[in-house]
Design a protein around this motif. Structure first.
Motif, short mmCIF file in Angstrom:
data_model
loop_
_atom_site.label_atom_id
_atom_site.label_comp_id
_atom_site.label_asym_id
_atom_site.label_seq_id
_atom_site.Cartn_x
_atom_site.Cartn_y
_atom_site.Cartn_z
N ARG A 149 -61.51 -37.22 37.78
CA ARG A 149 -60.16 -37.54 38.24
C ARG A 149 -60.18 -37.97 39.71
O ARG A 149 -59.51 -38.92 40.10
N THR A 197 -54.47 -37.09 43.57
CA THR A 197 -55.47 -36.27 42.88
C THR A 197 -55.01 -34.82 42.78
O THR A 197 -55.13 -34.18 41.71
N SER A 247 -52.31 -34.55 40.22
CA SER A 247 -52.80 -34.79 38.85
C SER A 247 -53.36 -33.52 38.21
O SER A 247 -53.50 -33.46 36.99
#
Length: 468
Positions: free
Chosen positions: A179, A399, A402
């Motif tokens: 990710r 990030t 997420s």
């Protein structure tokens, strides 16, 4: 017996290693596909950026009623804040008004698009938004009035969901390291798109034939990029949201309530849509998500305002031409791409908060240097620090965000984040340009740069996130 246990253990280890290898290959494929899909999208989107002043000058020579109405708003704002009566400033303000309209449409549409992708899947929504963008470029290509041009921007603003959908696809990846790499590749796509796209737009406009309107070539090229993006998405882009993870709307009432949560600004700042799902995040996770959203909004509000007024400062203080402005933004784009490709994508999971803090701290002297600069050397030193923060903060915050929400909530989470960013980009330039012309360039840049202390303080409120 011990030998059998040892054999079984080795078999399980081999299976685990094989599964991990398959996941890594799958993640790499998703990241590569998303990168190229987003790059094609951004190349088409950024072609218009250097042409906006010329397009506005072109329509200013007509008697279009819509143009005259918007011009009266710009004139009122110019007189209210004391902007000099000059064509350059009028173009920047008018362009800012259209940019704010585009961002406000994004503020409304992004969370709805993200939530819809949690229900129907990422790929179908990407296909739908890309078709919408194609229609906006087609309208732009055939537009011969400001009304038609504005219609193309409205359609584009409503349908520009590719960024939040692509980040949702990266957020679907199971491994934090993947990710992180994916979000940084999204940042590189942005840097390349905003560096190469405007140059291509300017080139095709300059080399257009005398028989056609100067923006016809760039508009057609944007349509071609969008069509290529659509084909790439259909053929190459995998669906990252499994069927079993798709959300289900339990009733019409709940569906209306969820839509309200995605349109209400207060609910968006509280990420309320996530609390009404079957598997809501924990209280601590929700608290961190709210703080991250507020940091993201505050940072972009300040950053976009100073970014917008940068054109005023360089033109007013150093008499920059449009070409010099273009070279400056090209320098910033290349610097950002180098930082993202060489440094940002190597940031380890758990190091993001520290990196964001460093980048925001560097913005304080960056904008102070630019605001007080009496020569170009000071400006470009400030721009290097600026480019570092621009390359780091948004990908790192994305990030961190997420990591929140279950598999069937990633689209909603990223859509809300994108919406908060769009609201910041709609309001920031208006506030910053008002301060710039009322109080002066130095005061505007000093006040705004010191205001970055606010997101720094908010970073200290994050709890439970892995830090060094």
């Amino acid at each position: 017996m011990p030998l059998d246990l040892g054999k079984e253990f080795n078999q399980k280890g081999a299976m685990s290693s094989e599964t991990g290898s398959e996941e890594a290959v799958g993640s790499s494929r998703v990241i590569t596909s998303v990168f190229f899909a987003l790059l094609l999208d951004l190349l088409g989107f950024t072609l218009i950026l250097p042409l906006l002043p010329s397009i506005l000058d072109h329509y200013g020579q007509t008697e279009d009623s819509v143009y005259q109405s918007l011009q009266s708003i710009v004139d009122w704002f110019r007189e209210a804040v004391g902007v000099p009566m000059e064509t350059k400033y009028n173009s920047v303000l008018f362009g800012g008004l259209i940019g704010s309209l585009f961002s406000l449409l994004q503020f409304v549409s992004s969370p709805l698009t993200g939530a819809a992708s949690d229900h129907y899947g990422r790929k179908p929504l990407l296909i739908l938004t890309t078709l919408g963008l194609m229609s906006s470029y087609a309208v732009w290509a055939v537009s011969r009035s400001f009304s038609m041009f504005l219609l193309s921007r409205v359609i584009g603003g409503i349908c520009k969901g590719n960024v939040s959908l692509c980040t949702a696809m990266i957020a679907d990846l199971p491994c934090p390291k993947a990710r992180n790499k994916g979000m940084m590749m999204v940042g590189i796509a942005f840097s390349l798109g905003f560096t190469v796209g405007p140059l291509m737009g300017a080139y095709f406009a300059i080399n257009s034939s005398k028989e056609e309107v100067f923006y016809h070539g760039p508009a057609v090229l944007a349509l071609v990029f969008s069509a290529a993006d659509l084909l790439f998405i259909i053929v190459m882009l995998p669906e990252t949201l499994p069927k079993q993870n798709k959300t289900q709307v339990s009733s019409v009432t709940s569906g209306i309530q969820e839509s309200g949560d995605l349109l209400n600004p207060v609910a968006l700042f509280h990420f309320s849509a996530l609390t009404r799902t079957e598997d809501p995040p924990s209280i601590e996770k929700m608290q961190n998500l709210k703080v991250l959203g507020l940091i993201y909004f505050t940072y972009l509000f300040l950053f976009s305002g100073l970014e917008f007024t940068l054109s005023f400062l360089t033109h007013q203080r150093f008499q920059f031409t449009s070409m010099q402005q273009g070279k400056m933004f090209f320098f910033m784009g290349i610097t950002m791409a180098l930082i993202q490709g060489g440094y940002a994508r190597r940031i380890k999971p758990g190091h993001h908060i520290r990196t964001v803090r460093l980048a925001i701290i560097l913005l304080i002297p960056a904008f102070a240097l630019i605001g007080l600069a009496w020569n170009l050397k000071m400006v470009y030193i400030g721009l290097i620090l600026y480019s570092f923060a621009a390359a780091i903060v948004v990908p790192c915050l994305t990030t961190l965000v997420s990591d929140h929400g279950s598999a069937n909530q990633k689209g909603t989470v990223m859509g809300i984040l994108r919406s908060l960013g769009a609201l910041a980009r709609a309001l920031g330039p208006i506030v910053a340009s008002s301060v710039y012309w009322i109080a002066g360039a130095e005061t505007c840049f000093i006040i705004s740069s010191t205001s970055f202390i606010i997101p720094l303080v908010l970073l200290r409120r994050l709890g439970g996130l892995k830090q060094e």
